[in-house]
Design a protein around this motif. Structure first.
Motif, short mmCIF file in Angstrom:
data_model
loop_
_atom_site.label_atom_id
_atom_site.label_comp_id
_atom_site.label_asym_id
_atom_site.label_seq_id
_atom_site.Cartn_x
_atom_site.Cartn_y
_atom_site.Cartn_z
N GLY A 163 0.81 -1.21 0.00
CA GLY A 163 0.00 0.00 0.00
C GLY A 163 0.84 1.26 0.00
O GLY A 163 0.56 2.22 -0.72
N GLN A 208 2.40 1.74 -3.43
CA GLN A 208 1.41 2.16 -4.41
C GLN A 208 1.05 3.63 -4.23
O GLN A 208 0.88 4.37 -5.19
N GLN A 209 0.92 4.07 -2.98
CA GLN A 209 0.54 5.45 -2.71
C GLN A 209 1.68 6.43 -2.93
O GLN A 209 1.48 7.53 -3.42
N TYR A 210 2.88 6.02 -2.57
CA TYR A 210 4.03 6.92 -2.65
C TYR A 210 5.06 6.42 -3.64
O TYR A 210 6.25 6.48 -3.38
#
Length: 65
Positions: A23, A26-28
């Protein structure tokens, strides 16, 4: 890990599950290569997300300034 003890990396995150690592990535998402390794602290597994392989602290700080 493949970073020598005499070099420097920046810790981006310390997470307690592989799902959290996915996660985070994917976000950063970053254009730089990250290093991930597992370690145990206080009987709990942590996944460390690091970036870089720098010769000096100064160079490491310049990376993400």
């Amino acid at each position: 890990m493949s970073i020598k003890n005499s070099r420097y990396a920046l810790q981006l995150a310390a997470l307690q599950s592989k799902i959290a690592v996915i996660g985070f990535l994917q976000q950063y998402a970053n254009k730089h290569k990250v290093h991930i390794y597992a370690t145990v602290r206080n009987e709990k597994t942590w996944f460390m997300v690091l970036i870089g392989n720098y010769a000096t602290v100064h160079n490491a700080r310049l990376c993400c300034a």
